[in-house]
Scaffold this active site. Structure first.
Site, PDB file in Angstrom:
ATOM      1  N   HIS A 119       2.504  47.914  26.271  1.00  0.00           N
ATOM      2  CA  HIS A 119       1.039  47.955  26.079  1.00  0.00           C
ATOM      3  C   HIS A 119       0.745  47.671  24.606  1.00  0.00           C
ATOM      4  O   HIS A 119       0.643  48.581  23.784  1.00  0.00           O
ATOM      5  CB  HIS A 119       0.471  49.310  26.490  1.00  0.00           C
TER       6      HIS A 119
ATOM      7  N   GLU B  26       2.796  55.553  39.852  1.00  0.00           N
ATOM      8  CA  GLU B  26       3.274  56.282  38.669  1.00  0.00           C
ATOM      9  C   GLU B  26       2.787  57.720  38.812  1.00  0.00           C
ATOM     10  O   GLU B  26       1.837  58.148  38.163  1.00  0.00           O
ATOM     11  CB  GLU B  26       2.748  55.648  37.367  1.00  0.00           C
TER      12      GLU B  26
HETATM   13 FE   FE2 Z   1       2.578  50.969  31.458  1.00  0.00          FE
END
Ligand code: FE2
Length: 430
Positions: free
Chosen positions: A59, A213
């Site tokens: 990211h 996740e």
């Molecule tokens: Fe990620």
């Protein structure tokens, strides 16, 4: 006359005393004991010459923002997402580009020459998208960057989310992202997977989704992702990132799921540093590790990579762009301590992510791009053990970074002074 000749190198597959001849930015020959004249000859002295490190999950829009506007007090994934929401209105294109370039410098110095970064498309202004497209342009001479359109707050949960993501693709973003487990319901998550895979199929783009996740053993978005991949004929073009729910799923169900994933040739990216710190947060003891089932997925023939995910951002306060650090953690969490397991962990930060990103030109073989890293280690396992110094980093035959070998001078009472590579000198090539 060659441009560059590397001699006496050890390769990650164990071949020793190898020479690598470079001409016009490409590897011309790989053979033992080559004798040829070259503008530059480097004696590797038995050290490891590896294909570049590749990070297929990062990211770059959030990196190096740790402490802005405050630190993550609980250290949880959900506070990280909330904190990123607080930071977003304060972002400027200039600061985003400056941080991305700073991280690019860290990456190259560590032999990390290709990064797939997600970029948050939730804000209709698309400010982070335009900033990372500019960063990609600025770094193109030394770093391969792929950008994933990532609807951090949920493509359906965010008003106008699909429109913003589609406009990001129109601007030149490379990959379709998603986050089905963050949509409002299981059904909406499945709907987001269907919509996003159809969008990718229409545009001929790859897919890379944050998928399940969570620690929820009943989450089923990996199954949906495999199903849509198979339904739309996207075999080999779709990647599931994180898949941490698989850690907690029922073993019988996983035996069916892994077969479905293999059928659709789904690629997998685990993020060991982040998974081991963010998952299992609601557990007392025993605490689950949370990382997906890496050795089992590899055994089923899937391509599995380890990603860095975060460096000094709302979710993670540590990290340095060192993919050996990532592989070292992955090796421990997955208990991949056999010689074969360690080799696979090294591949999970070199050849496997390169395959996922379609970088077929990476590798130490004739005809490949002359991009490689000379490490202060005599095997892949030793590189992992020592998180070895990157002595020289080359891209397309050009030397981009050099770091002096790590040595220690010892002045111990009653013994002569000694300078050595303390942890390397006594262990052979294991
Ligand atoms: Fe990620």
């Amino acid at each position: 006359m060659l441009d560059l000749l590397i001699t006496h190198a050890t390769l990650a597959d164990g071949r020793r005393d190898m020479s690598i001849a470079v001409q016009d930015g490409k590897i011309a020959e790989v053979a033992p004991g080559l004798d040829a004249s070259a503008h530059e000859t480097v004696d590797a002295q038995g050290q490891l010459l590896s294909a570049p490190f590749v990070d297929a999950h990062f990211h770059l829009d959030a990196t190096l923002s740790y402490g802005l506007p405050r630190v993550n007090a609980s250290g949880t994934l959900l506070e990280g997402i909330a904190l990123w929401g607080e930071l977003k209105p304060l972002l400027t294109a200039e600061a985003l580009i400056e941080r991305a370039l700073a991280y690019g410098d860290w990456a190259v110095s560590q032999g990390l020459l290709a990064i797939r970064t997600h970029v948050d498309t939730s804000d209709p202004s698309l400010l982070p998208v335009e900033a990372l497209l500019e960063a990609r342009r600025l770094m193109a001479p030394y770093l391969d960057l792929q950008i994933v359109a990532f609807p951090q707050d949920g493509v359906l949960r965010t008003p106008g989310g699909l429109d913003s993501l589609t406009r990001a693709l129109d601007l030149g973003v490379d990959v379709v992202g998603g986050i089905p487990h963050f949509e409002r319901s299981q059904a909406q998550g499945a709907e987001s997977v269907r919509l996003l895979c159809e969008l990718a199929a229409q545009r001929g783009l790859p897919v890379d989704m944050h998928c399940d996740e969570s620690d929820d053993p009943l989450s089923r978005h990996v199954e949906t992702l495999a199903f849509e991949t198979q339904r739309l004929g996207l075999h080999g073009r779709v990647t599931g990132s994180h898949l941490t729910s698989m850690h907690s799923m029922d073993n019988y169900y996983v035996s069916k799921l892994i077969a479905l994933m293999a059928e659709s040739r789904l690629n997998v990216i685990a993020n060991p540093l982040i998974n081991i710190t963010l998952q299992g947060r609601h557990d007392t003891y025993p605490k689950r590790r949370g990382m997906t089932r890496v050795p089992e997925l590899m055994a089923a023939g899937l391509t599995v990579a380890f990603g860095q995910d975060c460096v000094m951002d709302p979710w993670y306060s540590l990290g340095s762009g060192d993919m050996l650090d990532v592989a070292h953690m992955g090796l421990h969490v997955a208990q991949m301590t056999s010689q074969e397991g360690m080799r696979q962990c090294f591949e999970a930060v070199t050849s496997h992510p390169a395959h996922i990103m379609g970088l077929d030109r990476f590798g130490i073989a004739p005809g490949k791009e002359a991009s490689f890293v000379l490490l202060q280690a005599r095997s892949a396992a030793e590189a992992l053990r020592l998180r070895a110094t990157r002595l020289r980093v080359y891209r397309r035959g050009r030397l981009l970074a050099q770091t002096p070998a790590s040595t220690t001078r010892l002045d111990l009472p009653g013994r002569p002074a000694e300078t050595s590579r303390i942890a390397q000198d006594r262990t052979g090539a294991l």
